[in-house]
Every structure is written in C-alpha cells, then in structure tokens.
Design an enzyme around this catalytic site. Sequence first.
Site, PDB file in Angstrom:
ATOM      1  N   GLY A  59       0.802  -1.218   0.000  1.00 21.54           N
ATOM      2  CA  GLY A  59       0.000   0.000   0.000  1.00 21.54           C
ATOM      3  C   GLY A  59       0.838   1.272   0.000  1.00 21.54           C
ATOM      4  N   GLN A  60       2.158   1.128   0.031  1.00 26.52           N
ATOM      5  CA  GLN A  60       2.988   2.317   0.057  1.00 26.52           C
ATOM      6  C   GLN A  60       2.718   3.183  -1.165  1.00 26.52           C
ATOM      7  OE1 GLN A  60       4.141  -0.743   0.441  1.00 26.52           O
ATOM      8  NE2 GLN A  60       5.572  -0.886   2.148  1.00 26.52           N
ATOM      9  N   THR A  61       2.778   4.486  -0.949  1.00 22.09           N
ATOM     10  CA  THR A  61       2.453   5.438  -2.011  1.00 22.09           C
ATOM     11  C   THR A  61       3.159   5.097  -3.315  1.00 22.09           C
ATOM     12  OG1 THR A  61       2.491   7.001  -0.214  1.00 22.09           O
ATOM     13  CG2 THR A  61       2.173   7.902  -2.404  1.00 22.09           C
ATOM     14  N   THR A  62       4.435   4.726  -3.225  1.00 27.25           N
ATOM     15  CA  THR A  62       5.217   4.470  -4.432  1.00 27.25           C
ATOM     16  C   THR A  62       4.711   3.264  -5.207  1.00 27.25           C
ATOM     17  OG1 THR A  62       6.733   3.218  -3.052  1.00 27.25           O
ATOM     18  CG2 THR A  62       7.378   5.469  -3.615  1.00 27.25           C
ATOM     19  N   LEU A  63       3.974   2.380  -4.523  1.00 22.25           N
ATOM     20  CA  LEU A  63       3.519   1.160  -5.197  1.00 22.25           C
ATOM     21  C   LEU A  63       2.094   1.290  -5.713  1.00 22.25           C
ATOM     22  CD1 LEU A  63       4.862  -1.569  -2.743  1.00 22.25           C
ATOM     23  CD2 LEU A  63       5.694  -1.093  -5.047  1.00 22.25           C
TER      24      LEU A  63
END
Length: 172
Positions: A59-63
């Site tokens: 769920g990290q922003t970069t993903l």
Amino acid sequence: KAKDAEVRVLTLGLDNSGKTTIVKKMLGEDTQAISPTMGFQINTMTHAGYTLNIWDIGGQTTLRGFWGNYFDKTNVVVWVVDCMSVERLHESYTELREKVILEDRLVGVYLVVVINKIDLWQGDLEALQQRVVEVLDLDNLVEPEKWTVALASGITGEGLDEMLDWVVQRDY
Ligand code: GDP
C-alpha cells in the site's frame, strides 16, 4: 458460483491498515512477525468449500501506481481501514474512489470495507461504522447490493469468518 471455481480477492487500503495481518490470520499464519508488504503476494485458501485467491499488494504510495496490473478478473475488493487512524479516513476515501471505484477494470466488483483493529477500539462500534460509511461515501459510490462493511481484527481474528461468509455467498 460453483464451488470448484475460484473467487479472486484483492486486498487494498492505505499502508499500515493491516492488510497483511488480515491475510495471514485468514491463512492461519503467525501475525506477529510481519513486515510491511513490499511488492505483492498471492495466497490461496478455502472457506466453506470455496477456493479464494487472495492478492495482497503493497500500500505504500510508491507502489499504488502498480495496483492496476492486478485488477483484471478481480471478483472482490477488500478495502482495509485502520479504525485507530481516523485522521487518515479522508485519504482512504480519496484512494478508494480514485484507485478502485473509478478504475474501469474493477467495474461491478464487490466491495468489502473492513474496519480493522477493532480490538483496540474503545468507543461505540455502531458510531464507528456509521462514520466510516459516511466518510467513505459508500452509499453514493457503490450500488447497495455490491458492498458491505465488516468490523474486524487481524490480530484476534474476530469478524473475519463473517466477512468470508459474505464473500463466498455473492453471485459472481
Ligand atoms: P499493511 O501495511 O496494510 O499490510 O499493514 P500490516 O498488516 O503490516 O499491519 C500494520 C501494523 O498494524 C502492524 O504493526 C500490525 O501488527 C498492526 N495490526 C494489523 N492489524 C491489526 C489489528 O487488527 N489489531 C491490532 N492491534 N494491530 C493490528
């Protein structure tokens, strides 16, 4: 749905909401030693005779930009919300709307909003549920028969069986 067919479930939500913990708990695995989801994992489990394919995506922003790659053929989106981070509820709404509701490849999928970490919630559960439904604007975003809310804990496991019952009882 025939029992030998697979139900494809995508777990999504903000980072730290508890997606991986919930999946591990449903699989009967240790929920203590987990690190934030990097990349993605596909897990297979059975519930009430149905095979569920569970996709857990970081769920990290970069993903988040990669989520779309996993959307094809999804039957159910499990959207996880951390009840202890009410300050991120609006961010959760924005992500749900932009990454799920407005996603062409997810038109018509079922949505389960899991209000997670209720083992830590001291207040009124009914009020909590109402607030989440309201801030996520579920009544307007999704057709009534296409969504539900589940109060759950990835740590204690409460609420997860009922959530899976709902999932396997849908028409696909
Ligand atoms: P993800 O980034 O959405 O996959 O979140 P994780 O599954 O990694 O969980 C983030 C943190 O919240 C971890 O420290 C978990 O132990 C904790 N956590 C997840 N679910 C629950 C829950 O239901 N209750 C409690 N008390 N903690 C939880």
